[in-house]
Design an enzyme around this catalytic site. Sequence first.
Site, mmCIF file in Angstrom:
data_model
loop_
_atom_site.group_PDB
_atom_site.id
_atom_site.type_symbol
_atom_site.label_atom_id
_atom_site.label_comp_id
_atom_site.label_asym_id
_atom_site.label_seq_id
_atom_site.Cartn_x
_atom_site.Cartn_y
_atom_site.Cartn_z
ATOM 1 N N ARG A 174 -3.106 12.801 6.669
ATOM 2 C CA ARG A 174 -4.262 12.308 5.918
ATOM 3 C C ARG A 174 -5.400 11.884 6.846
ATOM 4 O O ARG A 174 -6.558 12.224 6.608
ATOM 5 C CB ARG A 174 -3.838 11.142 5.019
ATOM 6 C CG ARG A 174 -4.948 10.642 4.104
ATOM 7 C CD ARG A 174 -4.384 9.774 2.999
ATOM 8 N NE ARG A 174 -3.657 8.627 3.502
ATOM 9 C CZ ARG A 174 -2.967 7.786 2.739
ATOM 10 N NH1 ARG A 174 -2.888 7.999 1.432
ATOM 11 N NH2 ARG A 174 -2.338 6.762 3.262
ATOM 12 N N HIS A 211 -2.020 -4.371 -0.473
ATOM 13 C CA HIS A 211 -2.134 -2.922 -0.315
ATOM 14 C C HIS A 211 -1.555 -2.230 -1.552
ATOM 15 O O HIS A 211 -0.986 -2.880 -2.424
ATOM 16 C CB HIS A 211 -1.395 -2.451 0.943
ATOM 17 C CG HIS A 211 -2.102 -2.786 2.212
ATOM 18 N ND1 HIS A 211 -1.981 -4.017 2.830
ATOM 19 C CD2 HIS A 211 -2.953 -2.055 2.991
ATOM 20 C CE1 HIS A 211 -2.718 -4.025 3.930
ATOM 21 N NE2 HIS A 211 -3.319 -2.850 4.045
ATOM 22 N N LYS A 259 2.998 1.197 -0.295
ATOM 23 C CA LYS A 259 3.127 0.767 1.103
ATOM 24 C C LYS A 259 4.404 -0.044 1.270
ATOM 25 O O LYS A 259 4.638 -1.025 0.566
ATOM 26 C CB LYS A 259 1.914 -0.061 1.529
ATOM 27 C CG LYS A 259 1.923 -0.452 3.002
ATOM 28 C CD LYS A 259 0.621 -1.143 3.399
ATOM 29 C CE LYS A 259 0.599 -1.588 4.844
ATOM 30 N NZ LYS A 259 0.746 -0.458 5.790
#
Length: 235
Positions: A15, A147, A151
């Site tokens: 990514r 987050h 995660k």
Amino acid sequence: MTETAKLLIHGASGRMGQALLRLCAEGGNCTVVGAVSRKVGQRVIDGVPQFASNELAGVPAFDAAVDFSLAEAFDPILALCAERGAALVSGTTGLSEAQRAAIAEASARIPVLWAANFSLGVAVLSELVERAAAALPGWDCDIVEAHHAGKKDAPSGTALALGEAAGQGGALARYASLRAGDIVGEHLIQFAGIGERIELVHRATNRDIFARGALHAAGRLSGRAPGVYRLRDLL
């Protein structure tokens, strides 16, 4: 970043690697001379030569490598940079103590920057946290991070790095973590005394900030003296 800085993107299929390539292609004053992934299909994509991870020896000359790969792929790119006298900017996570020792050893020959977070805002926040901790001895220090639900690690690497900054200022940080929805990343550092408190907050709303910060670091690190650098040193 100068237009003459030549970059090698290591971990190009991930990514972050894709974001780095896209931002350079969109006019980020980047010259990408090669992209390295575990496996290669097309040999050239959008004008950028593609290399498999076992073909590192054949990549063209570069000024800095930007590495967002896996811990098992880190040693070869560090060795290549040391061999060629090129800078290394890395955000690869999960490095072992031996790999961290290798970074210190390589820094005698090349400039190296490893960071848990490449947000320029977080780099500034880290400095503010250290200064606040030093100015407020005895105050409680708490770090709350949030987050996305997927995660797994907690506290986040960024939270731990901010805790280290607080420690440099003499504070002992405590941590709390939230995992919910699609939150990109939020970090709140609270210093609390008797009758008052201070809150320092950073919120990320777009993951491109991390790629931009890494490109900023690569441009600034290229040509520097050997040593270990922090992102805040390159602002």
